[in-house]
Enzyme design. Structure first.
Site, PDB file in Angstrom:
ATOM      1  N   THR A  13       0.839  -1.208   0.000  1.00  0.00           N
ATOM      2  CA  THR A  13       0.000   0.000   0.000  1.00  0.00           C
ATOM      3  C   THR A  13       0.874   1.259   0.000  1.00  0.00           C
ATOM      4  O   THR A  13       0.733   2.146  -0.855  1.00  0.00           O
ATOM      5  CB  THR A  13      -0.901   0.006   1.249  1.00  0.00           C
ATOM      6  OG1 THR A  13      -1.639  -1.203   1.280  1.00  0.00           O
ATOM      7  CG2 THR A  13      -1.847   1.191   1.255  1.00  0.00           C
ATOM      8  N   LYS A 105       6.331   1.846  12.756  1.00  0.00           N
ATOM      9  CA  LYS A 105       6.189   2.252  14.163  1.00  0.00           C
ATOM     10  C   LYS A 105       6.661   1.162  15.111  1.00  0.00           C
ATOM     11  O   LYS A 105       7.164   1.445  16.183  1.00  0.00           O
ATOM     12  CB  LYS A 105       4.747   2.645  14.457  1.00  0.00           C
ATOM     13  CG  LYS A 105       3.774   1.514  14.298  1.00  0.00           C
ATOM     14  CD  LYS A 105       2.584   1.867  13.494  1.00  0.00           C
ATOM     15  CE  LYS A 105       2.824   1.743  12.008  1.00  0.00           C
ATOM     16  NZ  LYS A 105       1.560   1.885  11.265  1.00  0.00           N
ATOM     17  N   GLU A 129       8.920  10.164  10.204  1.00  0.00           N
ATOM     18  CA  GLU A 129       7.702  10.986  10.282  1.00  0.00           C
ATOM     19  C   GLU A 129       6.436  10.172  10.011  1.00  0.00           C
ATOM     20  O   GLU A 129       5.385  10.390  10.622  1.00  0.00           O
ATOM     21  CB  GLU A 129       7.814  12.142   9.274  1.00  0.00           C
ATOM     22  CG  GLU A 129       6.696  13.143   9.307  1.00  0.00           C
ATOM     23  CD  GLU A 129       6.551  13.859  10.645  1.00  0.00           C
ATOM     24  OE1 GLU A 129       7.434  14.633  10.991  1.00  0.00           O
ATOM     25  OE2 GLU A 129       5.527  13.606  11.335  1.00  0.00           O
ATOM     26  N   VAL A 132       3.949   7.747  12.737  1.00  0.00           N
ATOM     27  CA  VAL A 132       2.826   8.167  13.592  1.00  0.00           C
ATOM     28  C   VAL A 132       1.967   9.177  12.832  1.00  0.00           C
ATOM     29  O   VAL A 132       2.477  10.159  12.290  1.00  0.00           O
ATOM     30  CB  VAL A 132       3.324   8.841  14.894  1.00  0.00           C
ATOM     31  CG1 VAL A 132       2.149   9.084  15.839  1.00  0.00           C
ATOM     32  CG2 VAL A 132       4.385   8.021  15.579  1.00  0.00           C
ATOM     33  N   GLU A 190      -3.233  -2.754   9.266  1.00  0.00           N
ATOM     34  CA  GLU A 190      -1.924  -3.407   9.197  1.00  0.00           C
ATOM     35  C   GLU A 190      -2.100  -4.800   8.580  1.00  0.00           C
ATOM     36  O   GLU A 190      -3.212  -5.339   8.588  1.00  0.00           O
ATOM     37  CB  GLU A 190      -1.352  -3.569  10.606  1.00  0.00           C
ATOM     38  CG  GLU A 190      -1.056  -2.267  11.308  1.00  0.00           C
ATOM     39  CD  GLU A 190      -0.014  -1.431  10.586  1.00  0.00           C
ATOM     40  OE1 GLU A 190       1.083  -1.933  10.322  1.00  0.00           O
ATOM     41  OE2 GLU A 190      -0.305  -0.265  10.262  1.00  0.00           O
ATOM     42  N   LYS A 205       2.659   3.869  18.647  1.00  0.00           N
ATOM     43  CA  LYS A 205       2.707   5.289  18.267  1.00  0.00           C
ATOM     44  C   LYS A 205       2.806   6.179  19.499  1.00  0.00           C
ATOM     45  O   LYS A 205       3.513   7.182  19.499  1.00  0.00           O
ATOM     46  CB  LYS A 205       1.475   5.635  17.427  1.00  0.00           C
ATOM     47  CG  LYS A 205       1.497   4.956  16.051  1.00  0.00           C
ATOM     48  CD  LYS A 205       0.157   5.074  15.368  1.00  0.00           C
ATOM     49  CE  LYS A 205       0.171   4.444  13.980  1.00  0.00           C
ATOM     50  NZ  LYS A 205      -1.161   4.344  13.393  1.00  0.00           N
TER      51      LYS A 205
HETATM   52  P1  NAP Z   1       1.792  -3.964   2.914  1.00  0.00           P
HETATM   53  O1  NAP Z   1       0.733  -3.442   2.029  1.00  0.00           O
HETATM   54  O2  NAP Z   1       1.581  -5.256   3.611  1.00  0.00           O
HETATM   55  O3  NAP Z   1       3.144  -4.032   2.038  1.00  0.00           O
HETATM   56  C1  NAP Z   1       4.312  -4.673   2.492  1.00  0.00           C
HETATM   57  C2  NAP Z   1       5.308  -4.754   1.326  1.00  0.00           C
HETATM   58  O4  NAP Z   1       6.541  -5.262   1.817  1.00  0.00           O
HETATM   59  C3  NAP Z   1       4.880  -5.655   0.187  1.00  0.00           C
HETATM   60  O5  NAP Z   1       5.280  -5.091  -1.034  1.00  0.00           O
HETATM   61  C4  NAP Z   1       5.644  -6.965   0.422  1.00  0.00           C
HETATM   62  O6  NAP Z   1       6.010  -7.644  -0.772  1.00  0.00           O
HETATM   63  C5  NAP Z   1       6.893  -6.448   1.080  1.00  0.00           C
HETATM   64  N1  NAP Z   1       7.449  -7.380   2.044  1.00  0.00           N
HETATM   65  C6  NAP Z   1       6.879  -7.799   3.206  1.00  0.00           C
HETATM   66  N2  NAP Z   1       7.710  -8.634   3.843  1.00  0.00           N
HETATM   67  C7  NAP Z   1       8.803  -8.760   3.081  1.00  0.00           C
HETATM   68  C8  NAP Z   1      10.008  -9.494   3.201  1.00  0.00           C
HETATM   69  N3  NAP Z   1      10.261 -10.270   4.253  1.00  0.00           N
HETATM   70  N4  NAP Z   1      10.919  -9.360   2.226  1.00  0.00           N
HETATM   71  C9  NAP Z   1      10.699  -8.578   1.160  1.00  0.00           C
HETATM   72  N5  NAP Z   1       9.578  -7.856   0.976  1.00  0.00           N
HETATM   73  C10 NAP Z   1       8.643  -7.944   1.934  1.00  0.00           C
HETATM   74  O7  NAP Z   1       2.131  -2.898   4.082  1.00  0.00           O
HETATM   75  P2  NAP Z   1       1.795  -1.340   4.081  1.00  0.00           P
HETATM   76  O8  NAP Z   1       0.390  -1.116   4.515  1.00  0.00           O
HETATM   77  O9  NAP Z   1       2.290  -0.720   2.837  1.00  0.00           O
HETATM   78  O10 NAP Z   1       2.689  -0.851   5.332  1.00  0.00           O
HETATM   79  C11 NAP Z   1       4.073  -0.707   5.219  1.00  0.00           C
HETATM   80  C12 NAP Z   1       4.610   0.013   6.447  1.00  0.00           C
HETATM   81  O11 NAP Z   1       4.009   1.310   6.519  1.00  0.00           O
HETATM   82  C13 NAP Z   1       4.289  -0.660   7.772  1.00  0.00           C
HETATM   83  O12 NAP Z   1       5.355  -0.443   8.666  1.00  0.00           O
HETATM   84  C14 NAP Z   1       3.063   0.088   8.269  1.00  0.00           C
HETATM   85  O13 NAP Z   1       2.927   0.066   9.656  1.00  0.00           O
HETATM   86  C15 NAP Z   1       3.398   1.478   7.800  1.00  0.00           C
HETATM   87  N6  NAP Z   1       2.246   2.369   7.614  1.00  0.00           N
HETATM   88  C16 NAP Z   1       1.162   1.931   6.919  1.00  0.00           C
HETATM   89  C17 NAP Z   1       0.099   2.793   6.742  1.00  0.00           C
HETATM   90  C18 NAP Z   1      -1.129   2.365   5.978  1.00  0.00           C
HETATM   91  O14 NAP Z   1      -2.074   3.166   5.897  1.00  0.00           O
HETATM   92  N7  NAP Z   1      -1.169   1.176   5.385  1.00  0.00           N
HETATM   93  C19 NAP Z   1       0.167   4.106   7.230  1.00  0.00           C
HETATM   94  C20 NAP Z   1       1.309   4.515   7.947  1.00  0.00           C
HETATM   95  C21 NAP Z   1       2.349   3.625   8.137  1.00  0.00           C
HETATM   96  P3  NAP Z   1       4.928  -8.259  -1.800  1.00  0.00           P
HETATM   97  O15 NAP Z   1       4.248  -7.052  -2.422  1.00  0.00           O
HETATM   98  O16 NAP Z   1       5.701  -9.028  -2.775  1.00  0.00           O
HETATM   99  O17 NAP Z   1       3.985  -9.053  -0.953  1.00  0.00           O
HETATM  100  N1  HSE Z   2      -2.956   0.577  10.493  1.00  0.00           N
HETATM  101  C1  HSE Z   2      -2.584   1.903  10.834  1.00  0.00           C
HETATM  102  C2  HSE Z   2      -3.829   2.702  11.179  1.00  0.00           C
HETATM  103  C3  HSE Z   2      -1.884   2.534   9.669  1.00  0.00           C
HETATM  104  O1  HSE Z   2      -4.922   2.235  10.877  1.00  0.00           O
HETATM  105  O2  HSE Z   2      -3.716   3.780  11.770  1.00  0.00           O
HETATM  106  C4  HSE Z   2      -1.287   3.857   9.977  1.00  0.00           C
HETATM  107  O3  HSE Z   2      -0.221   3.741  10.849  1.00  0.00           O
END
Ligand code: NAP
Ligand code: HSE
Length: 429
Positions: A13, A105, A129, A132, A190, A205
């Site tokens: 994402t 986080k 940044e 959180v 998540e 956070k």
């Molecule tokens: P996600 O959609 O699950 O994406 C994870 C990505 O990492 C995927 O591309 C996956 O590969 C890759 N990956 C996972 N494990 C791996 C490994 N062991 N080796 C190599 N590649 C790996 O997660 P996300 O929602 O983008 O979140 C990413 C980070 O941002 C997290 O720390 C989350 O807490 C933080 N975050 C998320 C949001 C939100 O709104 N989603 C907001 C703020 C912060 P594949 O694509 O091949 O599966």
């Molecule tokens: N899963 C987290 C949330 C993403 O819903 O707030 C942002 O850190």
């Protein structure tokens, strides 16, 4: 130096959002730094997976070392998520002299102090940044704009997924499972939604923010937390009747000796500003001795808001690289502060009990509460069920001590006239 090269760990994402910004806003970004930012390599788990973004095929790899050990990469953006292997990749990148930007986080809350020390040793930047508040600038304001303040309290809605679920349950009458499914489809949750719904994400956070606010290293394991999964539709109805909304709040308060740290569902007055924060929005209320009360508000999750925060960090690092300035940051988490035990908390409470519907029940319950020095501020009987001869009793208390409340609840559970202690929720006035 002709350009600054980016290595991206993760293309989910957030990674996809970041890659889109890097590719579609290349001209604007170059203008901000002076030289182009180039997306050099991207680590994914499955290099053959269909992607929603068009990329040169050679850019994807499933070997972390292709990105972390690439001598041409200057900045690593970690958006894999989870503790491992993200932690090891970040450490390796720092040891290789690369600057790191992360949205993780969990890693920052658990290992931030160690990683910042390592980054300082290797004279590289480590910025977080996006960890959180999604798109809301928070880390930088805490580190810079609020630096002259003594911060006394933070009351915050820090998890977009749970706030979205609570809004859907309260306004649309949706059940918990359907609201969670929708939040997952929208990319807010998540990879493991337990972290969201059990308050773990909010506690991570809060550990990061309270560490910055109180200049101390907060272990997230020391934060008391409860999730939202035991909330039911009738809790929202009764909350409204008493003039409250239900929110998952992360709370940090400081007095001269200790800090109070907790993340759990609470009743808050429905006319308060935090009660009006709905859907995926986050809000962080900070109380500083110079600023007074401040509220930061915005989208706390989702690809584009989070990419905005990540890109702010990338640009800050890239500008320093271009101008030959150091990116290593000062570490200000040296203060040692005690954490207040949860048992000493003094607050109002809401109880929802399922009881046998007959005279004298309330007096038995109020005797237990009275014996534990818990005063009742209001009580209403709801939902009598003639078939099972039960009724729902809703009780609001005056300020009481947590340890007395826990003791009283155990005693109430043991009363023959009580079928079930169906819920209890703390009330923040
Ligand atoms: P996600 O959609 O699950 O994406 C994870 C990505 O990492 C995927 O591309 C996956 O590969 C890759 N990956 C996972 N494990 C791996 C490994 N062991 N080796 C190599 N590649 C790996 O997660 P996300 O929602 O983008 O979140 C990413 C980070 O941002 C997290 O720390 C989350 O807490 C933080 N975050 C998320 C949001 C939100 O709104 N989603 C907001 C703020 C912060 P594949 O694509 O091949 O599966
Ligand atoms: N899963 C987290 C949330 C993403 O819903 O707030 C942002 O850190």
């Amino acid at each position: 130096m002709k350009n600054i090269n980016i290595g991206l760990l993760g293309l989910g994402t957030i990674g996809t959002g970041v890659a889109e910004v890097l590719l579609s806003k290349a001209g604007k970004l170059t203008g901000q730094i002076g030289i182009p930012l180039t997306l050099q390599r991207i680590l994914v788990r499955d290099a053959n997976k269909q992607r929603s973004i068009e990329l040169e095929p050679h850019i994807l790899t499933n070997h972390a070392e292709d990105v972390i050990n690439d001598p041409e990469v200057n900045i690593i953006i970690e958006v894999i998520g989870g503790e491992h292997p993200a932690l090891e990749y970040i450490k390796q990148a720092i040891r290789n002299g690369k600057h790191v930007v992360t949205a993780n986080k969990e890693v920052i809350a658990k290992h931030g102090y160690e990683l910042l020390s390592l980054a300082r040793k290797h004279d590289v930047g480590l910025r977080y940044e996006a960890s959180v508040g999604g798109g809301i600038p928070l880390i930088s304001p805490f580190q810079q704009d609020l630096a002259a303040n003594d911060i006394s309290a933070i009351y915050a809605i820090l998890n977009g997924t749970t706030n979205y679920i609570l809004t859907q349950m309260s306004q649309e009458g949706l059940d918990f499972a359907s609201a969670l499914k929708r939040a997952q489809e929208l990319g807010y949750a998540e990879a493991n939604p337990t972290n969201d719904i059990e308050g773990i994400d909010a506690a991570y956070k809060l550990a990061i923010l309270s560490g910055l606010a109180f200049h101390t290293n907060v272990n997230p394991g020391n934060i008391y937390r409860e999730g939202i999964s035991r909330l039911q539709a009738n809790d929202f109805r009764y909350a409204k009747e008493f003039g409250y909304a239900i929110k998952l709040l992360a709370i940090a308060k400081r007095d001269s000796e200790a800090i109070e740290l907790r993340a759990h569902p609470v009743f808050i007055p429905e006319n308060s500003q935090l009660a009006k924060v709905d859907d995926v929005y986050n809000a962080i209320q900070v109380e500083g001795n110079l600023t007074g009360k401040l509220i930061f508000y915005g989208q706390g999750a989702g690809a584009l808001p989070t990419s905005s925060a990540i890109m702010a960090d990338v640009l800050a690092i890239a500008r320093n690289i271009y101008h030959g300035r150091s990116n290593a940051s000062k570490i200000e988490l040296e203060q040692k502060l005690k954490i207040k035990p949860m048992a000493d908390l003094k607050i109002h409470y809401y109880f929802r009990l399922t009881v046998i519907d007959r005279p004298g029940v309330l007096s038995k319950i109020s005797t237990v509460l009275g014996n534990n020095s818990i005063g009742i501020s209001s009580v209403i009987q709801k939902e009598s069920n003639s078939k099972s001869q039960t009724a729902v009793l809703v009780i609001m208390t005056h300020i009481a001590e947590e340890k007395a409340v826990q003791r009283a609840l155990q005693e109430i559970k043991g009363l023959k006239v009580v079928k079930e202690v169906s819920n209890f929720i703390r009330v923040e006035e």
